[in-house]
Motif scaffolding. Structure first.
Motif, short mmCIF file in Angstrom:
data_model
loop_
_atom_site.label_atom_id
_atom_site.label_comp_id
_atom_site.label_asym_id
_atom_site.label_seq_id
_atom_site.Cartn_x
_atom_site.Cartn_y
_atom_site.Cartn_z
N PHE A 1 3.91 5.77 -5.39
CA PHE A 1 3.90 5.86 -6.85
C PHE A 1 2.81 6.82 -7.33
N ALA A 2 1.63 6.74 -6.70
CA ALA A 2 0.54 7.65 -7.06
C ALA A 2 0.94 9.10 -6.79
N SER A 3 1.64 9.31 -5.69
CA SER A 3 2.13 10.65 -5.37
C SER A 3 3.09 11.15 -6.45
N PHE A 4 3.98 10.27 -6.89
CA PHE A 4 4.94 10.64 -7.93
C PHE A 4 4.21 11.00 -9.23
N VAL A 5 3.25 10.16 -9.63
CA VAL A 5 2.52 10.40 -10.88
C VAL A 5 1.72 11.71 -10.80
N MET A 6 1.02 11.90 -9.68
CA MET A 6 0.24 13.13 -9.51
C MET A 6 1.16 14.35 -9.49
N GLY A 7 2.29 14.21 -8.83
CA GLY A 7 3.23 15.32 -8.79
C GLY A 7 3.72 15.71 -10.17
N GLN A 8 4.00 14.70 -11.01
CA GLN A 8 4.42 14.97 -12.38
C GLN A 8 3.33 15.67 -13.17
N LYS A 9 2.10 15.23 -13.02
CA LYS A 9 0.98 15.82 -13.77
C LYS A 9 0.71 17.26 -13.32
N ILE A 10 0.68 17.46 -12.01
CA ILE A 10 0.41 18.81 -11.51
C ILE A 10 1.56 19.74 -11.87
N GLY A 11 2.78 19.22 -11.82
CA GLY A 11 3.93 20.03 -12.22
C GLY A 11 3.85 20.45 -13.68
N ALA B 1 -3.13 9.67 -3.62
CA ALA B 1 -2.37 10.89 -3.34
C ALA B 1 -3.05 11.71 -2.26
N GLY B 2 -4.39 11.70 -2.26
CA GLY B 2 -5.13 12.41 -1.23
C GLY B 2 -4.90 11.84 0.15
N ARG C 1 6.03 13.28 4.94
CA ARG C 1 5.48 12.83 6.23
C ARG C 1 5.06 11.37 6.16
N TYR C 2 4.46 10.97 5.06
CA TYR C 2 3.96 9.61 4.92
C TYR C 2 5.09 8.59 4.91
N LEU C 3 6.15 8.91 4.18
CA LEU C 3 7.28 7.99 4.07
C LEU C 3 8.35 8.23 5.13
N GLU D 1 0.83 -1.20 0.00
CA GLU D 1 0.00 0.00 0.00
C GLU D 1 0.87 1.26 0.00
N ARG D 2 1.95 1.23 0.77
CA ARG D 2 2.85 2.38 0.81
C ARG D 2 3.52 2.59 -0.55
#
Length: 246
Positions: free
Chosen positions: A53-63, A115-116, A216-218, A47-48
């Motif tokens: 990975f979802a955080s990384f993908v979302m970060g790339q898209k928002i960036g 990511a949320g 914080r999560y990691l 799950e972590r």
């Protein structure tokens, strides 16, 4: 209990049999808990990993959204300033974006949810419609480019060539019927600028919130380089000094 006529000691047998059974039960229970603990740990790691990975993908898209919004905003604001400096009655003549340079972005429901979890509810509320807004802005740019191309071809056909472009007499009779189109195109520019200025702060904040939430999560310090809303490069650390020291 005495032994029977055949020499069997039933009491000792019963005791040793009971001990053996109890040992087997305890072993089974311990084995179950150890297996469950191992499985739970594996699920937690999985799950972590998925969340990271979802955080990384979302970060790339928002960036990518933030970068595109910055370019779009600068392009049209600079064109507005140039037209004002040149006393041009219309901005569109100086605003030449390439809509096909920007790709649409879509947030998947699963990556948005994961990511949320890493960030917070404010992050979710901020970015839920960000991709739709951005894709709508691209549609506006595509419309602007189509309409501008047709008008600029007509204007250039009767303009006087000069270094870097054309000298245009906007009072020519053949332009009168196109004045509403000129004005509509400039209004579209205003809408594009307003849309980019509305969503740039949202995207900028979302990048930071997601980066810090991931830290914080990691429980891991990291940093990113990000240009702020004023165009100044800044370094964003995932954890503050106190959290990083733990």
């Amino acid at each position: 209990m005495p032994a029977d006529d055949h020499g069997f000691d039933y009491l000792n047998m019963a005791v040793s049999g009971g001990v053996g059974l109890m040992g087997a039960v305890i072993g089974a229970v311990l084995g179950y808990h150890l297996t469950k603990k191992t499985q739970d740990a594996a699920r937690e790691r999985d799950e972590r990993d998925k969340a990271a990975f979802a955080s990384f993908v979302m970060g790339q898209k928002i960036g990518r959204i933030y970068s595109c919004l910055t370019v779009i905003n600068e392009t049209f604001v600079d064109a507005s300033m140039k037209s004002a400096a040149e006393s041009q009655p219309y901005v569109f003549i100086n605003a030449m974006p390439a809509a096909n340079s920007f790709e649409r972005v879509h947030f998947g429901p699963d990556e948005l949810w994961r990511a949320g979890r890493i960030a917070d509810l404010a992050f979710i509320n901020g970015v839920t419609l960000l991709d739709e807004h951005f894709n709508g802005l691209i549609s506006m740019l595509e419309r602007y480019e189509r309409e501008r191309t047709a008008l600029v071809e007509k204007v250039a056909a009767v303009g006087t060539p000069i270094a870097g472009g054309f000298q245009i007499d906007w009072n020519r009779a053949e332009f009168k019927q196109d004045v509403p189109k000129f004005e509509a195109l400039d209004r579209l520019i205003v809408s594009i600028i307003e849309a980019s200025e509305r969503d740039r702060p949202i995207a900028h904040k979302a990048i930071i919130d997601l980066h810090k939430g991931t830290g914080r999560y990691l429980k891991k310090q990291n940093r990113i380089e990000l240009t702020n809303l004023d165009g100044v490069p800044e370094t964003i650390f995932a954890l503050d000094d106190e959290a990083a020291a733990k």
